[in-house]
Design a protein around this motif. Structure first.
Motif, PDB file in Angstrom:
ATOM      1  N   SER A 113      -8.498  11.923   6.223  1.00 14.51           N
ATOM      2  CA  SER A 113      -8.960  10.788   6.314  1.00 14.51           C
ATOM      3  C   SER A 113      -9.884  10.278   5.328  1.00 14.51           C
ATOM      4  O   SER A 113     -10.999  10.781   5.270  1.00 14.51           O
ATOM      5  N   GLY A 114      -9.479   9.490   4.383  1.00 10.00           N
ATOM      6  CA  GLY A 114     -10.074   9.245   3.181  1.00 10.00           C
ATOM      7  C   GLY A 114     -11.111   8.327   3.420  1.00 10.00           C
ATOM      8  O   GLY A 114     -11.342   7.479   4.289  1.00 10.00           O
ATOM      9  N   ALA A 115     -12.203   8.448   2.476  1.00  4.66           N
ATOM     10  CA  ALA A 115     -13.412   7.434   2.398  1.00  4.66           C
ATOM     11  C   ALA A 115     -12.913   6.191   2.193  1.00  4.66           C
ATOM     12  O   ALA A 115     -12.084   5.593   1.529  1.00  4.66           O
TER      13      ALA A 115
ATOM     14  N   THR B 106     -11.023   0.029  -4.254  1.00  2.63           N
ATOM     15  CA  THR B 106      -9.712  -0.195  -4.928  1.00  2.63           C
ATOM     16  C   THR B 106      -8.686   0.993  -4.449  1.00  2.63           C
ATOM     17  O   THR B 106      -9.051   2.102  -4.105  1.00  2.63           O
ATOM     18  N   ILE B 107      -7.481   0.572  -4.994  1.00  2.00           N
ATOM     19  CA  ILE B 107      -6.477   1.528  -4.711  1.00  2.00           C
ATOM     20  C   ILE B 107      -6.324   2.529  -5.689  1.00  2.00           C
ATOM     21  O   ILE B 107      -5.848   3.587  -5.098  1.00  2.00           O
ATOM     22  N   GLY B 108      -6.967   2.590  -6.832  1.00  2.00           N
ATOM     23  CA  GLY B 108      -7.054   3.492  -7.736  1.00  2.00           C
ATOM     24  C   GLY B 108      -8.088   4.756  -7.245  1.00  2.00           C
ATOM     25  O   GLY B 108      -7.465   5.782  -7.511  1.00  2.00           O
ATOM     26  N   GLU B 109      -8.908   4.134  -6.673  1.00  2.00           N
ATOM     27  CA  GLU B 109      -9.994   5.354  -5.903  1.00  2.00           C
ATOM     28  C   GLU B 109      -9.062   5.984  -4.874  1.00  2.00           C
ATOM     29  O   GLU B 109      -9.394   7.262  -4.780  1.00  2.00           O
ATOM     30  N   THR B 110      -8.267   5.246  -4.241  1.00  2.00           N
ATOM     31  CA  THR B 110      -7.636   6.025  -3.209  1.00  2.00           C
ATOM     32  C   THR B 110      -6.414   7.089  -3.869  1.00  2.00           C
ATOM     33  O   THR B 110      -6.287   8.292  -3.583  1.00  2.00           O
ATOM     34  N   GLU B 111      -5.848   6.720  -4.990  1.00  2.00           N
ATOM     35  CA  GLU B 111      -4.972   7.407  -5.764  1.00  2.00           C
ATOM     36  C   GLU B 111      -5.788   8.831  -6.217  1.00  2.00           C
ATOM     37  O   GLU B 111      -5.308  10.033  -6.174  1.00  2.00           O
TER      38      GLU B 111
ATOM     39  N   SER C 269       5.823  10.559  -0.552  1.00  3.57           N
ATOM     40  CA  SER C 269       5.208  11.222  -1.579  1.00  3.57           C
ATOM     41  C   SER C 269       3.981  10.649  -1.943  1.00  3.57           C
ATOM     42  O   SER C 269       3.568   9.485  -1.309  1.00  3.57           O
ATOM     43  N   PRO C 270       3.120  10.954  -2.967  1.00  2.00           N
ATOM     44  CA  PRO C 270       1.793  10.505  -3.126  1.00  2.00           C
ATOM     45  C   PRO C 270       2.105   8.954  -3.754  1.00  2.00           C
ATOM     46  O   PRO C 270       1.028   8.192  -3.326  1.00  2.00           O
ATOM     47  N   ALA C 271       2.940   8.705  -4.270  1.00  2.00           N
ATOM     48  CA  ALA C 271       3.084   7.326  -4.669  1.00  2.00           C
ATOM     49  C   ALA C 271       3.343   6.435  -3.621  1.00  2.00           C
ATOM     50  O   ALA C 271       2.808   5.360  -3.406  1.00  2.00           O
ATOM     51  N   MET C 272       4.132   6.904  -2.355  1.00  2.00           N
ATOM     52  CA  MET C 272       4.328   6.088  -1.270  1.00  2.00           C
ATOM     53  C   MET C 272       2.722   6.096  -0.457  1.00  2.00           C
ATOM     54  O   MET C 272       2.693   5.092   0.112  1.00  2.00           O
ATOM     55  N   ILE C 273       2.301   7.191  -0.298  1.00  2.00           N
ATOM     56  CA  ILE C 273       0.805   6.993   0.242  1.00  2.00           C
ATOM     57  C   ILE C 273      -0.067   6.089  -0.524  1.00  2.00           C
ATOM     58  O   ILE C 273      -0.553   5.194   0.485  1.00  2.00           O
ATOM     59  N   ALA C 274      -0.032   5.963  -1.609  1.00  2.00           N
ATOM     60  CA  ALA C 274      -0.773   4.847  -2.129  1.00  2.00           C
ATOM     61  C   ALA C 274      -0.269   3.328  -2.190  1.00  2.00           C
ATOM     62  O   ALA C 274      -1.072   2.377  -2.051  1.00  2.00           O
ATOM     63  N   ALA C 275       1.116   3.465  -2.015  1.00  2.45           N
ATOM     64  CA  ALA C 275       1.856   1.972  -1.823  1.00  2.45           C
ATOM     65  C   ALA C 275       1.413   1.607  -0.552  1.00  2.45           C
ATOM     66  O   ALA C 275       1.265   0.248  -0.425  1.00  2.45           O
ATOM     67  N   LEU C 276       1.071   2.507   0.438  1.00  2.00           N
ATOM     68  CA  LEU C 276       0.738   1.572   1.959  1.00  2.00           C
ATOM     69  C   LEU C 276      -0.596   0.899   1.703  1.00  2.00           C
ATOM     70  O   LEU C 276      -0.460  -0.471   2.295  1.00  2.00           O
ATOM     71  N   PRO C 277      -1.821   1.404   1.375  1.00  4.02           N
ATOM     72  CA  PRO C 277      -2.970   0.507   1.249  1.00  4.02           C
ATOM     73  C   PRO C 277      -2.422  -0.669   0.225  1.00  4.02           C
ATOM     74  O   PRO C 277      -3.240  -1.694   0.681  1.00  4.02           O
ATOM     75  N   ALA C 278      -1.943  -0.409  -0.654  1.00  2.00           N
ATOM     76  CA  ALA C 278      -1.561  -1.627  -1.637  1.00  2.00           C
ATOM     77  C   ALA C 278      -0.821  -2.587  -0.968  1.00  2.00           C
ATOM     78  O   ALA C 278      -1.353  -3.814  -1.007  1.00  2.00           O
TER      79      ALA C 278
ATOM     80  N   GLU D 209      -1.013  -4.056  -9.001  1.00  6.21           N
ATOM     81  CA  GLU D 209       0.230  -4.287  -8.670  1.00  6.21           C
ATOM     82  C   GLU D 209       1.255  -3.120  -8.790  1.00  6.21           C
ATOM     83  O   GLU D 209       2.334  -3.089  -7.975  1.00  6.21           O
ATOM     84  N   ARG D 210       0.759  -2.187  -9.776  1.00  8.39           N
ATOM     85  CA  ARG D 210       1.668  -1.216  -9.931  1.00  8.39           C
ATOM     86  C   ARG D 210       1.911  -0.303  -8.880  1.00  8.39           C
ATOM     87  O   ARG D 210       3.181   0.394  -8.627  1.00  8.39           O
ATOM     88  N   PHE D 211       0.950  -0.304  -7.932  1.00  6.19           N
ATOM     89  CA  PHE D 211       1.069   0.523  -6.573  1.00  6.19           C
ATOM     90  C   PHE D 211       2.354  -0.015  -5.648  1.00  6.19           C
ATOM     91  O   PHE D 211       2.685   0.802  -4.654  1.00  6.19           O
ATOM     92  N   LEU D 212       2.812  -1.045  -6.002  1.00  9.73           N
ATOM     93  CA  LEU D 212       3.937  -1.668  -5.200  1.00  9.73           C
ATOM     94  C   LEU D 212       5.154  -1.025  -5.766  1.00  9.73           C
ATOM     95  O   LEU D 212       6.420  -1.536  -4.917  1.00  9.73           O
ATOM     96  N   GLU D 213       5.272  -0.759  -6.848  1.00  7.98           N
ATOM     97  CA  GLU D 213       6.491  -0.428  -7.540  1.00  7.98           C
ATOM     98  C   GLU D 213       7.592   0.581  -6.798  1.00  7.98           C
ATOM     99  O   GLU D 213       8.658   0.119  -6.607  1.00  7.98           O
ATOM    100  N   PRO D 214       6.906   1.487  -6.071  1.00  8.44           N
ATOM    101  CA  PRO D 214       7.926   2.320  -5.269  1.00  8.44           C
ATOM    102  C   PRO D 214       8.596   1.411  -3.938  1.00  8.44           C
ATOM    103  O   PRO D 214       9.816   1.713  -4.049  1.00  8.44           O
TER     104      PRO D 214
END
Length: 448
Positions: free
Chosen positions: A101-103, A107-112, A327-336, A407-412
């Motif tokens: 459960s992340g803090a 930004t999404i970059g911080e999530t990544e 995947s990690p990319a998809m995990i970051a895509a959800l909050p994005a 916006e890059r986090f939406l690419e997947p």
């Protein structure tokens, strides 16, 4: 789910107290953050079996290894069952699914970055034990009976209760794995609009993140078996509640809905007390059945809210609960996705305009189709894949307006919509073309 007992002992006097609990989550825009939670399925490299809690290569040993690296311990009856570090925590789902459960971050970059740090730390502890983790929404080979149970007291109550209210509740507990995004809201009207948008679009998120096509070593017939399991878990507390779309909906109306959800437990003197024979409304009026001396407190309410499993859950923030982990990319895509839709005024208005005429029946019909056919479903007569293009365009615009290059986090997700191939479709193709039907090969390819 939270850790009951860290709780407010204030007595409850009226429904407005409960509504006030939700309202206390309202924040000014400059305080809005996003939190990301994800679960992952552990496996022993030597035989792909799910690790139990006990033993030198068990889940308990992994927690101990992380605790030695500076995490604060959370114990239940002497067992280490979770960890805290700052505003982040690690917890266990019933079958040993390992959850971060992340803090809350800006930004999404911080999530990544947080995700990368967590996975690096986890691998450093688990790999010497011969344990790794895979990112799938449902365990691809283990039977329900083969799954271990983690030693958390509340799970004993839930384990007994689930079979009374649905035929797949234990599968939900033991074999599913999700990624979730948590977002803030402003005043009550902002909460209402965000909740309506996110509930209407949650079936689309379920389709985009479909990543659980296998069951017990076979093709299951579902793109998201996890999504199907949730539809057969407990109708009293799951799905898309109609009340959210009714005129006059707000904090108090949601409180009335939650009051009539059957309870699981309360905690008293460090112990869980079975409360499954009462709704919270009955608990407020009469105390627990057979224990009228146990009266409802605000801490009990906070715990009870965590047992409501609607596709989007209102707490003191909004939880987006429809997605399989990936995947990690998809995990970051959800909050994005959800930040793009809900944290920019123009994007939020566009998302509301897109969804406002959809009926609850239409949204539920899409939710029923999605587990099997994912993006080939329809909503309000529209092809879901076409709606997805519009939604991702809105989200991209919302992220671009934030100015951080998120916006890059939406690419997947954009690749999925362009190709029509979800993660589940990818695994089905790999199974047919490369694995020769040996589903167990997914562990290596979907490894986190």
């Amino acid at each position: 789910m939270s850790n009951p007992g860290e709780a407010d002992l204030t007595p409850i006097t009226a429904v407005r107290d409960l509504a006030g609990w939700f309202a206390a989550g309202s924040k000014p825009r400059d305080a809005w953050r996003v939190g990301t939670e994800h679960e992952k399925i552990g496996f022993r490299r030597r035989d792909l079996s799910p690790p139990p809690y006990e033993g030198p290569d068990g889940i308990g040993a992994i927690l101990e290894g992380l605790a030695a690296r500076g995490w604060e311990r959370i114990e239940d009856s002497g067992n280490l069952i979770g960890l805290k570090r700052g505003l982040a925590s690690v917890s266990l789902e019933p079958g040993g699914q390992f959850e971060l459960s992340g803090a809350p971050v800006a930004t999404i970059g911080e999530t990544e970055a947080e995700l990368a740090s967590h996975l690096s730390e986890l691998h450093a502890v688990a790999e010497p034990l011969g344990v790794s983790f895979t990112a799938l929404g449902f365990h691809p080979i283990a039977t329900r009976e083969a799954m271990p149970w983690m030693p958390k007291s509340r799970y004993a109550i839930m384990r007994d209760y689930m079979p009374r209210v649905g035929d797949m509740g234990l599968d939900m507990m033991l074999r599913t794995s999700t990624v979730q995004a948590n977002l803030d809201f402003g005043e009550e009207a902002d909460m209402v609009e965000k909740l309506r948008i996110s509930l209407a679009l949650q079936p689309l998120a379920t389709a985009l993140f479909a990543n659980s096509p296998f069951r017990e070593g076979q093709v299951s017939g579902y793109r998201t078996l996890r999504g199907h399991v949730w539809s057969r878990t407990d109708p009293d507390r799951t799905g898309i509640p109609e009340v959210v779309f009714e005129d006059g909906f707000g904090f108090e109306r949601f409180s009335e809905f939650v009051l009539d959800v059957p309870m699981y437990f309360v905690m008293r003197e460090g112990r869980f007390v079975d409360a499954t024979n009462a709704t919270f409304r009955q608990f407020m009026a009469d105390g627990l059945p057979g224990r009228p001396d146990i009266r409802a407190t605000m801490g009990d309410w906070a715990d009870h809210v965590t047992t409501v499993f609607t596709d989007v859950r209102l707490k003191r923030f909004l939880e987006m609960r429809g997605a399989d982990v990936g995947s990690p990319a998809m995990i970051a895509a959800l909050p994005a996705l959800w930040v793009g839709l809900l944290y920019d005024d123009a994007a939020q208005k566009a998302a509301r305009a897109l969804t406002k005429d959809w009926t609850v029946a239409q949204i539920r019909a899409t939710r029923a189709e999605v587990p099997t056919i994912a993006l080939d479903a329809t909503v309000a007569g529209l092809p879901l894949r076409e709606v997805a293009r519009d939604v991702l365009a809105i989200a991209r615009g919302g992220l671009k307006a934030r100015g951080g290059g998120e916006e890059r986090f939406l690419e997947p997700l954009e690749r999925i919509v362009a190709s029509g191939e979800t993660a589940a479709d990818h695994w089905l193709r790999r199974n047919a073309e490369a694995w020769g039907g040996d589903v167990s090969q997914v562990f290596g390819e979907a490894e986190l």
